[in-house]
Write an enzyme that holds these catalytic residues in place. Structure first.
Site: not given
Length: 228
Positions: A119, A172, A208
């Site tokens: 991320s 995501d 995610h």
């Protein structure tokens, strides 16, 4: 901006011939990732040392200025393409450059050093790879992106000469798949050799986070690019 609080490491269990520097995501700590690394990676990559820098807690606009471990300021998820924390990013890039340099001073060839991030950490890893003067062994982005504002300034070279692996879940919503594709497109359009050195893998239904298929692909990629 504060310095990182600490650096966690997982030593190689055999002769240390390569290093992975892992950069966590927004609000995260290194201990959970350390446990995953010991379980999922160490048995397959005994010659690799893992370095996990911890971002310092800083005010984050996404959280109304509350302090969270963060490599640079973020205003929203999905990331705002027009927002760029230049000061925070420059500081974090220098922090990771120092980690790379410490490994080089310890005798590890830069070509045996891989940056791996999740991320926000993936975004930082990618930006470091575009700005560093070291010839790295590769970069892995897990659910990452490349901020748009600094792109033109970050390309120190016209050629991509190290492998990059992008891994992204199709579901995501925090860092949507399109942002990963956009980052790959930027590299392909900007750097010669990118087509031969860039791999993009997607995972149906994955949000995610990470899953076993992604971990398996990552182990295989590391074995190829940081093999004994």
């Amino acid at each position: 901006m504060d310095s990182p609080q600490a650096v966690t490491s997982v030593a190689a269990s055999s002769n240390h011939t390569g290093t992975v520097i892992f950069l966590h995501g927004l609000g995260q700590g290194t201990e959970t990732w350390k446990e995953l690394i010991i379980e999922a990676f160490v048995p397959h990559l005994p010659h690799i040392e893992w370095i996990l820098p911890q971002a310092a807690p800083v005010p984050v606009s996404l959280n109304q200025g509350q302090r969270r471990p963060s490599w640079f300021d973020i205003t929203q998820f999905p990331p705002d393409p027009d927002h760029f924390d230049e000061l925070g990013t420059a500081h974090s890039i220098s922090v990771i450059e120092n980690v790379i340099l410490s490994q080089v001073h310890a005798g590890i060839d830069p070509g045996r050093i891989v940056l791996l991030g999740f991320s926000q950490g993936a975004a930082l890893a990618l930006m470091v790879s575009l700005t560093t003067l070291h010839d790295l062994g590769g970069v892995v982005s897990l659910s990452g992106w490349i901020p748009k504002s600094p792109r033109a300034r970050q390309l120190l070279h016209s050629e991509l000469n190290f492998p990059i692996l992008f891994c992204h879940g199709t579901s995501d919503i925090e860092v949507p798949l399109d942002l990963g594709r956009d980052a790959v497109g930027f590299l392909l359009n900007s750097l010669s050799g990118a087509e031969d050195h860039t791999a993009f893998k997607t995972y149906p239904g994955l949000g995610h986070t990470i899953n076993d298929d992604e971990l398996d692909d990552l182990v295989r990629w590391l074995q190829v690019n940081l093999g004994p």
